[in-house]
Design a protein around this motif. Structure first.
Motif, PDB file in Angstrom:
ATOM      1  N   MET A   1     -13.470 -27.258 -27.299  1.00  0.00           N
ATOM      2  CA  MET A   1     -14.900 -27.046 -27.573  1.00  0.00           C
ATOM      3  C   MET A   1     -15.662 -28.337 -27.282  1.00  0.00           C
ATOM      4  SD  MET A   1     -16.731 -25.917 -31.144  1.00  0.00           S
ATOM      5  CE  MET A   1     -15.872 -24.340 -31.150  1.00  0.00           C
ATOM      6  N   SER A   2     -16.750 -28.223 -26.542  1.00  0.00           N
ATOM      7  CA  SER A   2     -17.536 -29.412 -26.212  1.00  0.00           C
ATOM      8  C   SER A   2     -18.352 -29.850 -27.429  1.00  0.00           C
ATOM      9  CB  SER A   2     -18.468 -29.127 -25.034  1.00  0.00           C
ATOM     10  OG  SER A   2     -19.372 -28.103 -25.366  1.00  0.00           O
ATOM     11  N   SER A   3     -18.648 -31.123 -27.488  1.00  0.00           N
ATOM     12  CA  SER A   3     -19.466 -31.639 -28.592  1.00  0.00           C
ATOM     13  C   SER A   3     -20.912 -31.246 -28.395  1.00  0.00           C
ATOM     14  CB  SER A   3     -19.341 -33.161 -28.671  1.00  0.00           C
ATOM     15  OG  SER A   3     -19.944 -33.749 -27.535  1.00  0.00           O
ATOM     16  N   ILE A   4     -21.682 -31.307 -29.493  1.00  0.00           N
ATOM     17  CA  ILE A   4     -23.099 -30.919 -29.428  1.00  0.00           C
ATOM     18  C   ILE A   4     -23.873 -31.824 -28.486  1.00  0.00           C
ATOM     19  CG2 ILE A   4     -23.822 -32.343 -31.376  1.00  0.00           C
ATOM     20  CD1 ILE A   4     -25.707 -30.066 -32.157  1.00  0.00           C
ATOM     21  N   SER A   5     -23.396 -33.078 -28.355  1.00  0.00           N
ATOM     22  CA  SER A   5     -24.116 -34.000 -27.485  1.00  0.00           C
ATOM     23  C   SER A   5     -23.997 -33.625 -26.014  1.00  0.00           C
ATOM     24  CB  SER A   5     -23.608 -35.435 -27.701  1.00  0.00           C
ATOM     25  OG  SER A   5     -22.245 -35.515 -27.359  1.00  0.00           O
ATOM     26  N   ASP A   6     -23.002 -32.766 -25.686  1.00  0.00           N
ATOM     27  CA  ASP A   6     -22.817 -32.349 -24.308  1.00  0.00           C
ATOM     28  C   ASP A   6     -23.606 -31.099 -23.964  1.00  0.00           C
ATOM     29  OD1 ASP A   6     -21.049 -34.425 -23.905  1.00  0.00           O
ATOM     30  OD2 ASP A   6     -19.338 -33.233 -24.604  1.00  0.00           O
ATOM     31  N   GLY A   7     -24.188 -30.446 -24.978  1.00  0.00           N
ATOM     32  CA  GLY A   7     -24.840 -29.175 -24.746  1.00  0.00           C
ATOM     33  C   GLY A   7     -26.322 -29.209 -25.015  1.00  0.00           C
ATOM     34  N   LEU A   8     -26.840 -28.014 -25.342  1.00  0.00           N
ATOM     35  CA  LEU A   8     -28.282 -27.867 -25.544  1.00  0.00           C
ATOM     36  C   LEU A   8     -28.775 -28.726 -26.687  1.00  0.00           C
ATOM     37  CD1 LEU A   8     -30.906 -26.453 -24.840  1.00  0.00           C
ATOM     38  CD2 LEU A   8     -30.232 -24.573 -26.360  1.00  0.00           C
ATOM     39  N   GLY A   9     -27.972 -28.800 -27.773  1.00  0.00           N
ATOM     40  CA  GLY A   9     -28.391 -29.581 -28.932  1.00  0.00           C
ATOM     41  C   GLY A   9     -28.642 -31.028 -28.582  1.00  0.00           C
ATOM     42  N   GLY A  10     -27.703 -31.612 -27.785  1.00  0.00           N
ATOM     43  CA  GLY A  10     -27.881 -32.996 -27.388  1.00  0.00           C
ATOM     44  C   GLY A  10     -29.092 -33.189 -26.516  1.00  0.00           C
ATOM     45  N   SER A  11     -29.354 -32.235 -25.648  1.00  0.00           N
ATOM     46  CA  SER A  11     -30.514 -32.337 -24.774  1.00  0.00           C
ATOM     47  C   SER A  11     -31.806 -32.299 -25.583  1.00  0.00           C
ATOM     48  CB  SER A  11     -30.507 -31.196 -23.751  1.00  0.00           C
ATOM     49  OG  SER A  11     -29.367 -31.273 -22.935  1.00  0.00           O
ATOM     50  N   LEU A  12     -31.844 -31.423 -26.579  1.00  0.00           N
ATOM     51  CA  LEU A  12     -33.034 -31.317 -27.415  1.00  0.00           C
ATOM     52  C   LEU A  12     -33.255 -32.598 -28.209  1.00  0.00           C
ATOM     53  CD1 LEU A  12     -32.764 -27.654 -28.753  1.00  0.00           C
ATOM     54  CD2 LEU A  12     -34.426 -28.556 -27.110  1.00  0.00           C
ATOM     55  N   LEU A  13     -32.180 -33.138 -28.770  1.00  0.00           N
ATOM     56  CA  LEU A  13     -32.310 -34.370 -29.545  1.00  0.00           C
ATOM     57  C   LEU A  13     -32.768 -35.520 -28.660  1.00  0.00           C
ATOM     58  CD1 LEU A  13     -29.165 -34.207 -31.864  1.00  0.00           C
ATOM     59  CD2 LEU A  13     -31.553 -33.987 -32.536  1.00  0.00           C
ATOM     60  N   ALA A  14     -32.226 -35.580 -27.457  1.00  0.00           N
ATOM     61  CA  ALA A  14     -32.631 -36.639 -26.537  1.00  0.00           C
ATOM     62  C   ALA A  14     -34.102 -36.499 -26.161  1.00  0.00           C
ATOM     63  CB  ALA A  14     -31.752 -36.605 -25.277  1.00  0.00           C
ATOM     64  N   ALA A  15     -34.557 -35.251 -25.975  1.00  0.00           N
ATOM     65  CA  ALA A  15     -35.949 -35.014 -25.620  1.00  0.00           C
ATOM     66  C   ALA A  15     -36.869 -35.402 -26.769  1.00  0.00           C
ATOM     67  CB  ALA A  15     -36.153 -33.553 -25.246  1.00  0.00           C
ATOM     68  N   VAL A  16     -36.473 -35.036 -28.005  1.00  0.00           N
ATOM     69  CA  VAL A  16     -37.265 -35.408 -29.185  1.00  0.00           C
ATOM     70  C   VAL A  16     -37.322 -36.926 -29.319  1.00  0.00           C
ATOM     71  CG1 VAL A  16     -37.343 -35.347 -31.703  1.00  0.00           C
ATOM     72  CG2 VAL A  16     -36.859 -33.257 -30.436  1.00  0.00           C
ATOM     73  N   ASN A  17     -36.187 -37.568 -29.109  1.00  0.00           N
ATOM     74  CA  ASN A  17     -36.136 -39.025 -29.195  1.00  0.00           C
ATOM     75  C   ASN A  17     -37.100 -39.667 -28.197  1.00  0.00           C
ATOM     76  OD1 ASN A  17     -34.624 -41.577 -30.105  1.00  0.00           O
ATOM     77  ND2 ASN A  17     -34.379 -41.655 -27.877  1.00  0.00           N
ATOM     78  N   GLU A  18     -37.095 -39.179 -26.970  1.00  0.00           N
ATOM     79  CA  GLU A  18     -37.971 -39.742 -25.946  1.00  0.00           C
ATOM     80  C   GLU A  18     -39.442 -39.500 -26.280  1.00  0.00           C
ATOM     81  OE1 GLU A  18     -37.150 -41.783 -23.422  1.00  0.00           O
ATOM     82  OE2 GLU A  18     -35.210 -41.708 -24.460  1.00  0.00           O
ATOM     83  N   GLU A  19     -39.734 -38.326 -26.859  1.00  0.00           N
ATOM     84  CA  GLU A  19     -41.120 -38.026 -27.244  1.00  0.00           C
ATOM     85  C   GLU A  19     -41.599 -38.999 -28.321  1.00  0.00           C
ATOM     86  OE1 GLU A  19     -43.447 -35.894 -26.328  1.00  0.00           O
ATOM     87  OE2 GLU A  19     -42.321 -34.889 -24.746  1.00  0.00           O
ATOM     88  N   ILE A  20     -40.738 -39.287 -29.295  1.00  0.00           N
ATOM     89  CA  ILE A  20     -41.112 -40.203 -30.372  1.00  0.00           C
ATOM     90  C   ILE A  20     -41.313 -41.611 -29.837  1.00  0.00           C
ATOM     91  CG2 ILE A  20     -40.319 -41.302 -32.502  1.00  0.00           C
ATOM     92  CD1 ILE A  20     -38.912 -38.653 -33.192  1.00  0.00           C
ATOM     93  N   VAL A  21     -40.398 -42.065 -28.968  1.00  0.00           N
ATOM     94  CA  VAL A  21     -40.516 -43.402 -28.388  1.00  0.00           C
ATOM     95  C   VAL A  21     -41.803 -43.519 -27.571  1.00  0.00           C
ATOM     96  CG1 VAL A  21     -39.507 -45.008 -26.727  1.00  0.00           C
ATOM     97  CG2 VAL A  21     -38.038 -43.835 -28.377  1.00  0.00           C
ATOM     98  N   ALA A  22     -42.112 -42.482 -26.789  1.00  0.00           N
ATOM     99  CA  ALA A  22     -43.330 -42.503 -25.977  1.00  0.00           C
ATOM    100  C   ALA A  22     -44.583 -42.508 -26.854  1.00  0.00           C
ATOM    101  CB  ALA A  22     -43.344 -41.302 -25.029  1.00  0.00           C
ATOM    102  N   LEU A  23     -44.531 -41.754 -27.968  1.00  0.00           N
ATOM    103  CA  LEU A  23     -45.663 -41.712 -28.889  1.00  0.00           C
ATOM    104  C   LEU A  23     -45.907 -43.079 -29.518  1.00  0.00           C
ATOM    105  CD1 LEU A  23     -47.795 -40.221 -30.582  1.00  0.00           C
ATOM    106  CD2 LEU A  23     -45.965 -39.564 -32.161  1.00  0.00           C
ATOM    107  N   VAL A  24     -44.843 -43.724 -29.980  1.00  0.00           N
ATOM    108  CA  VAL A  24     -44.979 -45.051 -30.577  1.00  0.00           C
ATOM    109  C   VAL A  24     -45.540 -46.038 -29.557  1.00  0.00           C
ATOM    110  CG1 VAL A  24     -43.719 -47.007 -31.553  1.00  0.00           C
ATOM    111  CG2 VAL A  24     -43.181 -44.682 -32.291  1.00  0.00           C
TER     112      VAL A  24
END
Length: 309
Positions: free
Chosen positions: A1-24
């Protein structure tokens, strides 16, 4: 089983992270550290944020004990002098003025904050850690915040963003990059309970501070409380007169239920504070009350409200 970081969950978290960094990155340059000295030469500090080309918003308690000169420092800029334009103890807001700077202002949110929405608190905690950012949510609305002067700030936002001494005056920002409040206080005996004066109050008070330096209010000379009324099927708390003084502005009586003041409906204490402003001082206005089963209009002439610092 692949980890969450390899799938949709990881992509969403990475996108949220980038949005927060860009906002700051987008809003940080519009915040500043405020420093100065008290009359006894104590070093004091707080935070502020750019409202327009020349004005900054901060807290009254940040600047009220400062003596000239007052200094502000924006990220990447040298420290510059600021002038205290005005302050209002009742809402704990103050305005500073600097020379014009090409620093983008932070827009105020027009829509009210929503319970549970993400928010960022920006400031300079302890006066030692400028450009600090914390992430949390709006954890409460319409709170009452007692002040050291004995006054109460109404309709305050509660947040679990990390707020510490020195954060006061900095912006509480929504994910849209708009200011939803001004970081003001924390609950000393608790963890994760901070408070911010809402943007709606800023929009109402700051223009008067810029124009006049102070906020003048009037008083009807009565004490009121929110109470449920016997026989009212709605069981909604109403504003009831619980005490009248010799300085009462008109024939308002104990037990009167206040329905409107100067043509505006009354639903809570914040409404009274908003209505009884500079333009009502020594001016006859209608106050509509419910008394003995009838609606009565009482002519009143409010006096100027004296507020201590």
């Amino acid at each position: 089983m692949s980890s969450i970081s390899d799938g949709l969950g990881g992509s969403l978290l990475a996108a949220v992270n980038e949005e927060i960094v860009a906002l700051v990155d987008r809003i940080l340059d519009s915040t500043a550290m405020v420093t100065g000295q008290s009359p006894s030469f104590d070093e004091l500090s707080g935070s502020a944020w750019r409202l327009d080309e020349q004005h900054l918003v901060t807290n009254d308690h940040v600047v009220k004990d400062l003596v000239e000169p007052v200094w502000v420092a924006f990220p990447g800029h040298t420290e510059i002098r600021a002038e205290i334009v005005g302050h209002d103890p009742l809402t704990d807001l103050a305005v500073l003025r600097t020379i014009p700077l090409e620093i983008p202002p932070l827009p105020l949110r027009e829509l009210p904050p929503r319970l549970g929405e993400l928010s960022l608190a920006i400031g300079s905690p302890m006066g030692e850690f400028p450009e600090s950012v914390s992430l949390g949510i709006v954890s409460g609305l319409s709170r009452r915040l007692p002040t050291t002067s004995g006054q109460v700030i109404l309709d305050v936002i509660q947040t679990d963003c990390a707020i510490n001494p020195g954060n006061s005056g900095g912006p509480l920002v929504g994910v849209d990059g708009r200011v939803i409040g001004v970081n003001t206080a924390i609950r000393d005996e608790a963890s994760g309970i901070g408070f911010a004066v809402p943007a709606a109050t800023v929009a109402e008070i700051v223009p008067e501070l810029i124009g006049y330096g102070t906020v003048e209010r009037s008083t009807l000379g009565v004490s009121v409380a929110m109470r449920k009324i016997d026989g009212d099927p709605t069981r909604i708390p109403r504003m009831v007169v619980v005490r009248t003084r010799d300085t009462a502005a008109g024939d308002i009586q104990r037990g009167d239920v206040m329905l409107s003041v100067n043509g505006s409906s009354i639903h809570g204490l914040a409404d009274i504070t908003r209505i009884l402003r500079r333009g009502t001082i020594d001016t006859e206005i209608p106050v509509v009350v419910w008394r003995d089963g009838s609606q009565i209009t009482v002519p009143c002439v409010p006096a100027k409200l004296e507020v201590s610092d």
